[in-house]
Design a protein around this motif. Structure first.
Motif, PDB file in Angstrom:
ATOM      1  N   MET A  64       0.715  -1.135  -0.194  1.00 16.89           N
ATOM      2  CA  MET A  64       0.149   0.014   0.059  1.00 16.89           C
ATOM      3  C   MET A  64       0.850   1.162   0.013  1.00 16.89           C
ATOM      4  O   MET A  64       0.617   2.453  -0.670  1.00 16.89           O
ATOM      5  N   PRO A  65       2.096   1.411   0.629  1.00 19.02           N
ATOM      6  CA  PRO A  65       2.724   2.459   0.634  1.00 19.02           C
ATOM      7  C   PRO A  65       3.326   2.696  -0.822  1.00 19.02           C
ATOM      8  O   PRO A  65       3.025   3.819  -1.464  1.00 19.02           O
ATOM      9  N   ILE A  66       3.620   1.618  -1.439  1.00 12.56           N
ATOM     10  CA  ILE A  66       3.998   1.816  -2.992  1.00 12.56           C
ATOM     11  C   ILE A  66       2.781   2.293  -3.747  1.00 12.56           C
ATOM     12  O   ILE A  66       3.058   3.076  -4.782  1.00 12.56           O
ATOM     13  N   TYR A  67       1.812   1.475  -3.451  1.00  7.86           N
ATOM     14  CA  TYR A  67       0.539   1.773  -4.206  1.00  7.86           C
ATOM     15  C   TYR A  67       0.179   3.452  -4.065  1.00  7.86           C
ATOM     16  O   TYR A  67       0.036   4.164  -5.110  1.00  7.86           O
ATOM     17  N   SER A  79       2.926   5.391  -6.225  1.00  4.21           N
ATOM     18  CA  SER A  79       3.055   5.213  -7.825  1.00  4.21           C
ATOM     19  C   SER A  79       1.685   5.578  -8.221  1.00  4.21           C
ATOM     20  O   SER A  79       1.640   6.112  -9.434  1.00  4.21           O
ATOM     21  N   VAL A  80       0.624   4.923  -7.735  1.00  4.05           N
ATOM     22  CA  VAL A  80      -0.701   5.515  -8.264  1.00  4.05           C
ATOM     23  C   VAL A  80      -1.364   6.686  -8.139  1.00  4.05           C
ATOM     24  O   VAL A  80      -1.704   7.390  -9.179  1.00  4.05           O
ATOM     25  N   HIS A  81      -1.186   7.189  -6.909  1.00  7.19           N
ATOM     26  CA  HIS A  81      -1.651   8.322  -6.520  1.00  7.19           C
ATOM     27  C   HIS A  81      -0.763   9.642  -6.361  1.00  7.19           C
ATOM     28  O   HIS A  81      -0.827  10.629  -6.106  1.00  7.19           O
ATOM     29  N   HIS A  82       0.572   9.308  -6.626  1.00  8.42           N
ATOM     30  CA  HIS A  82       1.567  10.166  -6.616  1.00  8.42           C
ATOM     31  C   HIS A  82       1.903  11.093  -5.549  1.00  8.42           C
ATOM     32  O   HIS A  82       1.919  12.161  -5.550  1.00  8.42           O
ATOM     33  N   VAL A  83       1.812  10.507  -4.264  1.00 15.85           N
ATOM     34  CA  VAL A  83       2.027  11.263  -3.062  1.00 15.85           C
ATOM     35  C   VAL A  83       3.388  10.659  -2.548  1.00 15.85           C
ATOM     36  O   VAL A  83       3.867   9.655  -2.692  1.00 15.85           O
ATOM     37  N   ASP A  84       4.070  11.585  -1.713  1.00 16.73           N
ATOM     38  CA  ASP A  84       5.535  11.274  -1.262  1.00 16.73           C
ATOM     39  C   ASP A  84       5.571  10.254  -0.157  1.00 16.73           C
ATOM     40  O   ASP A  84       4.482   9.907   0.209  1.00 16.73           O
ATOM     41  N   LEU A  85       6.634   9.894   0.298  1.00 17.12           N
ATOM     42  CA  LEU A  85       6.693   8.736   1.277  1.00 17.12           C
ATOM     43  C   LEU A  85       6.104   8.950   2.203  1.00 17.12           C
ATOM     44  O   LEU A  85       5.480   7.906   3.066  1.00 17.12           O
ATOM     45  N   ARG A  86       6.354  10.073   2.852  1.00 19.41           N
ATOM     46  CA  ARG A  86       5.622  10.368   4.340  1.00 19.41           C
ATOM     47  C   ARG A  86       4.213  10.259   4.332  1.00 19.41           C
ATOM     48  O   ARG A  86       3.446   9.873   4.886  1.00 19.41           O
ATOM     49  N   PRO A 104      -6.406  10.191  -3.467  1.00 17.74           N
ATOM     50  CA  PRO A 104      -5.639   9.526  -2.120  1.00 17.74           C
ATOM     51  C   PRO A 104      -6.628   9.342  -1.155  1.00 17.74           C
ATOM     52  O   PRO A 104      -6.718   8.382  -0.491  1.00 17.74           O
ATOM     53  N   SER A 105      -7.429  10.380  -0.795  1.00 10.90           N
ATOM     54  CA  SER A 105      -8.481  10.477   0.186  1.00 10.90           C
ATOM     55  C   SER A 105      -9.772   9.442   0.024  1.00 10.90           C
ATOM     56  O   SER A 105      -9.931   8.779   0.847  1.00 10.90           O
ATOM     57  N   THR A 106     -10.169   9.165  -1.049  1.00  8.36           N
ATOM     58  CA  THR A 106     -11.085   8.495  -1.349  1.00  8.36           C
ATOM     59  C   THR A 106     -10.538   6.927  -1.432  1.00  8.36           C
ATOM     60  O   THR A 106     -11.078   5.934  -0.701  1.00  8.36           O
ATOM     61  N   ALA A 107      -9.318   6.709  -1.957  1.00  9.37           N
ATOM     62  CA  ALA A 107      -8.650   5.419  -1.881  1.00  9.37           C
ATOM     63  C   ALA A 107      -8.416   5.153  -0.521  1.00  9.37           C
ATOM     64  O   ALA A 107      -8.680   4.003   0.159  1.00  9.37           O
ATOM     65  N   SER A 108      -8.088   5.897   0.299  1.00  3.99           N
ATOM     66  CA  SER A 108      -7.606   5.629   1.650  1.00  3.99           C
ATOM     67  C   SER A 108      -9.029   5.284   2.619  1.00  3.99           C
ATOM     68  O   SER A 108      -9.231   4.428   3.384  1.00  3.99           O
ATOM     69  N   ALA A 109     -10.115   6.043   2.262  1.00  9.33           N
ATOM     70  CA  ALA A 109     -11.356   5.660   2.786  1.00  9.33           C
ATOM     71  C   ALA A 109     -11.921   4.249   2.496  1.00  9.33           C
ATOM     72  O   ALA A 109     -12.232   3.527   3.296  1.00  9.33           O
ATOM     73  N   TRP A 110     -11.676   3.820   1.169  1.00  9.60           N
ATOM     74  CA  TRP A 110     -11.969   2.523   0.695  1.00  9.60           C
ATOM     75  C   TRP A 110     -11.178   1.507   1.442  1.00  9.60           C
ATOM     76  O   TRP A 110     -11.592   0.436   1.871  1.00  9.60           O
ATOM     77  N   LEU A 111      -9.755   1.646   1.674  1.00 14.63           N
ATOM     78  CA  LEU A 111      -9.057   0.906   2.177  1.00 14.63           C
ATOM     79  C   LEU A 111      -9.312   0.989   3.778  1.00 14.63           C
ATOM     80  O   LEU A 111      -8.971  -0.501   4.334  1.00 14.63           O
ATOM     81  N   SER A 112      -9.700   1.956   4.413  1.00 12.55           N
ATOM     82  CA  SER A 112      -9.839   1.723   5.991  1.00 12.55           C
ATOM     83  C   SER A 112     -11.170   1.040   5.849  1.00 12.55           C
ATOM     84  O   SER A 112     -11.246   0.300   7.027  1.00 12.55           O
ATOM     85  N   LEU A 113     -12.171   0.963   5.140  1.00 15.46           N
ATOM     86  CA  LEU A 113     -13.309   0.278   5.167  1.00 15.46           C
ATOM     87  C   LEU A 113     -13.195  -1.371   5.068  1.00 15.46           C
ATOM     88  O   LEU A 113     -13.533  -2.304   5.831  1.00 15.46           O
ATOM     89  N   ALA A 114     -12.033  -1.685   4.050  1.00 12.18           N
ATOM     90  CA  ALA A 114     -11.597  -3.085   3.778  1.00 12.18           C
ATOM     91  C   ALA A 114     -10.949  -3.594   5.007  1.00 12.18           C
ATOM     92  O   ALA A 114     -11.289  -4.602   5.479  1.00 12.18           O
TER      93      ALA A 114
END
Length: 531
Positions: free
Chosen positions: A357-360, A363-370, A432-442
Motif C-alpha cells: 500500500m505505501p508503494i500503491y 506510484s498510483v496517486h503520486h504522494v510522497d513517502l511520508r 488519495p483520500s477516497t482510496a484511503s477511505a475504501w482501504l480503511s473500510l476494507a
C-alpha cells in the motif's frame, strides 16, 4: 480478604448488582442457622430446668447465638471492598458474571495488554521494511519484482516456525515461548542495519530470522488467552490483543519516516529493537503462564476464571499435550481445513495490503513517502477499533443464546465479504483520500475475522490450539509469499495494481463460502480416529 464472618456455614451472597432490582430483596438464612423466632426456650427440657442458673445460661447463649446469626446475615448483604471490585452476582447457573469495571482492572486484562504490546512490536518490526524499501530500492537500483522478493524474505522464516512454535507452545506454555520469540526478533531487528551495510545476503538472512521468531507470536497469544479467559470473554480478549497487532502497523508506518528523517534509514530498526528487549524484562517479571500461578491475582478473579473454565472444558483438564501431535487426525477433519483456508486468505490480504500500500499510494496517486505512510496507517487504526467492537458483539451474541458456530460464521462472513466489496471500490478511487477511505473500510471489516477463525482455533481443539494455529499459519504464510511476490510480478506484467486487487476480492468471496460450509464452533475430537 472478605470482611464478612461465615462461621463455616453457607449463606447467600448479595452484592451491588443485586440492588439493581427494584423489588425488595429478602435475605433468607440457610437451614443451618438458628432463627430466634422459631426457638421456644420454655421447651428446651433437655438442657434441664430452664429456671435454673444453668438453664438461664443456656438460654442466654442461644439468644446471643441467634442475634449473632442475624448480624451475620445482615453483614452478608453489605458489600465488601473485594466483592465490589469483582462485581459478582448469583445467576441461574451458579456461575459469576464479570462487570466491566472488574474486567478492565483485572489481572487477565494486564496479561492481554502485555500480549497486545508484544504484537504491536511484532508488526512494527515487520512493517519498517515496507517504508524502508522505497529508499533502499532507489539506492540499490532494485526492480519492483526484486523489491517484492526482499520484502518476502521475512515470510521465508515465518514459514518455518509456526508448526514447531505451536507445538512448543502447547508443551511449554505461552509465557516462556513468547519471551524467547520477542527476544530473538528484537535482536534480528536491531542487527538489520549492520546486515544491510555488509551484504544483501546478510540482510535477507536477518529478515528471515525475524520471520522465524515472529512465527510463535500468534500461537502464544492464543495459548495465553485460552488459559486466562473463559469462553464468554475470549473474542473480546483476542480483539484487544489484535488491536495491538494492528496499531503496530500504524505505529511502524507513521513513526518510521519520522525516525528515518532524524536518524537515517536504519533509525527505526534500532529503536524498535531496543523496545523489544525492554518488553521481555517486564513480561518475565510481571506475568504468569496460568492464573493459578499468579501471585497478584485476587481470589475472586481466580475463582471466576476456574469456575467458568470448568464448565467449558478447560485446557488444564486435559492431560499434558503430547510432544508430537496427531497431525494426520488434525488434517483429516474438515473444520481444520476451514481454518486453514480462512487463515490463508486472511494472510494473503493482510500482507498484500501491508507490503504494497505505501508503494500503491506513491506510484498510483503520486504522494510522497511520508504521506503514503500516513494514508497506509489510517486503515490499521480503523482495524484496531472495529476489532474490539466485533469482539464485544461476538461475546454478546453468545451470552444471549446464539450458538458459537453461527456466531463464528457471522463474524467470518463480515470479515471476508466486507473487504471483498471494499477492494472493488478501491480500484475505482480517483483521489488519495477516497482510496484511503475504501482501504480503511476494507481493513476495518477484515478485523471481524479475528472473532471468526482466530477464536475458533481455541474452540475446536483447546489442547491442540497452538499446533493447529501453526498449521493454519504455515498455509497463511505460503499464501502471503505468493501474494506479496505475485503482486510485484503482476504489476510488472500487467502494469496495474487494480487487477490484482480484483483478484484478491474474488478470493475473499470464495474463502468465505468455504468457511461457512465446513466450520464449526463445537469441540472436535482429534484424539480418536474415525471408525
Amino acid at each position: 480478604m472478605n470482611s464478612t464472618l461465615s462461621l463455616n456455614r453457607p449463606v447467600r451472597n448479595y452484592t451491588l448488582g443485586s440492588f439493581k432490582n427494584p423489588k425488595l430483596i429478602e435475605a433468607r438464612p440457610s437451614r443451618h442457622q438458628l432463627r430466634s423466632h422459631l426457638i421456644d426456650f420454655s421447651k428446651l427440657k433437655w438442657f434441664g430446668n430452664v429456671n435454673s442458673r444453668t438453664g438461664s445460661s443456656v438460654q442466654q447463649q442461644l439468644r446471643d447465638y441467634s442475634c449473632e446469626s442475624r448480624r451475620i446475615t445482615s453483614r452478608r448483604i453489605r458489600v465488601s471492598s473485594n466483592d465490589a471490585q469483582f462485581g459478582s452476582f448469583p445467576n441461574k447457573g451458579g456461575a459469576e458474571s464479570s462487570s466491566f469495571a472488574e474486567f478492565i482492572t483485572s489481572e487477565r486484562v494486564k496479561v492481554v495488554a502485555m500480549l497486545a504490546l508484544s504484537l504491536a512490536l511484532c508488526n512494527a518490526d515487520r512493517v519498517v521494511m515496507s517504508v524502508a524499501i522505497v529508499p533502499l530500492s532507489l539506492a540499490h537500483g532494485w526492480s519492483r519484482s526484486f523489491s517484492g522478493i526482499v520484502q518476502s524474505s521475512f515470510l521465508w522464516g515465518y514459514l518455518i516456525s509456526p508448526i514447531a512454535g505451536g507445538t512448543l507452545v502447547d508443551y511449554y506454555g505461552g509465557k516462556a515461548v513468547m519471551a524467547c520469540g520477542v527476544a530473538l526478533w528484537s535482536l534480528a531487528t536491531f542487527l538489520t542495519p549492520w546486515a544491510a551495510e555488509n551484504s544483501l545476503l546478510a540482510l535477507l538472512f536477518a529478515r528471515a530470522m525475524l520471520g522465524v521468531a515472529e512465527g510463535v507470536a500468534l500461537p502464544c497469544m492464543n495459548n495465553m488467552i485460552a488459559r486466562w479467559f473463559p469462553s464468554t470473554e475470549r473474542a473480546r480478549a483476542v480483539a484487544m490483543a489484535m488491536a495491538g497487532f494492528q496499531l503496530g502497523n500504524a505505529i511502524g508506518l507513521t513513526l518510521s519516516p519520522i525516525l528515518m528523517s532524524q536518524g537515517g534509514i536504519f533509525g527505526p530498526f534500532v529503536i524498535f529493537g531496543l523496545c523489544g528487549f525492554l518488553w521481555v524484562l517486564v513480561w518475565l517479571s510481571a506475568t504468569s503462564s496460568t492464573p493459578d500461578r499468579s501471585p497478584q491475582i485476587s481470589k475472586y478473579e481466580l475463582d471466576y476464571i476456574m469456575n467458568k473454565r470448568q464448565k467449558s472444558h478447560a485446557v488444564e483438564r486435559k492431560p499434558k499435550t503430547k510432544m508430537i501431535p496427531p497431525f494426520r487426525r488434525l488434517l483429516s477433519k474438515m473444520p481444520t481445513w476451514s481454518l486453514i483456508v480462512a487463515n490463508a486468505m486472511h494472510s494473503w490480504g493482510f500482507f498484500v495490503i501491508l507490503s504494497w500500500m505505501p508503494i500503491y499510494f506513491n506510484s498510483v496517486h503520486h504522494v510522497d513517502l511520508r504521506q503514503a505512510a500516513w494514508f497506509s496507517a489510517v486503515p490499521w487504526c480503523m482495524m484496531a477499533l472495529t476489532g474490539y467492537l466485533a469482539g464485544l458483539w461476538s461475546d454478546t451474541l453468545i451470552r444471549n443464546g446464539t450458538s458459537i458456530t453461527l456466531t463464528r460464521k457471522i463474524m467470518q462472513s463480515i470479515g471476508f465479504v466486507g473487504p471483498a466489496v471494499a477492494l472493488v471500490g478501491l480500484t475505482a478511487a480517483k483521489t488519495p483520500s477516497t482510496a484511503s477511505a475504501w482501504l480503511s473500510l476494507a481493513v476495518g471489516l477484515k478485523a471481524f475475522s479475528h472473532c471468526g477463525f482466530l477464536v475458533n482455533l481455541q474452540e475446536i481443539a483447546p489442547h491442540y490450539s497452538g499446533v493447529l494455529h501453526g498449521l493454519s499459519n504455515t498455509a497463511g504464510t505460503f499464501a502471503a509469499i505468493i501474494g506479496t511476490v505475485g503482486a510485484g510480478f503482476f504489476v510488472e506484467l500487467v502494469g496495474s495494481f487494480q487487477g490484482f486487487l480484483l483478484l484478491t476480492s474474488l478470493l475473499y468471496f470464495l474463502a468465505a463460502l468455504f468457511y461457512i460450509k465446513f466450520s464449526t464452533g463445537e469441540r472436535v475430537n482429534f484424539d480418536e480416529s474415525d471408525s
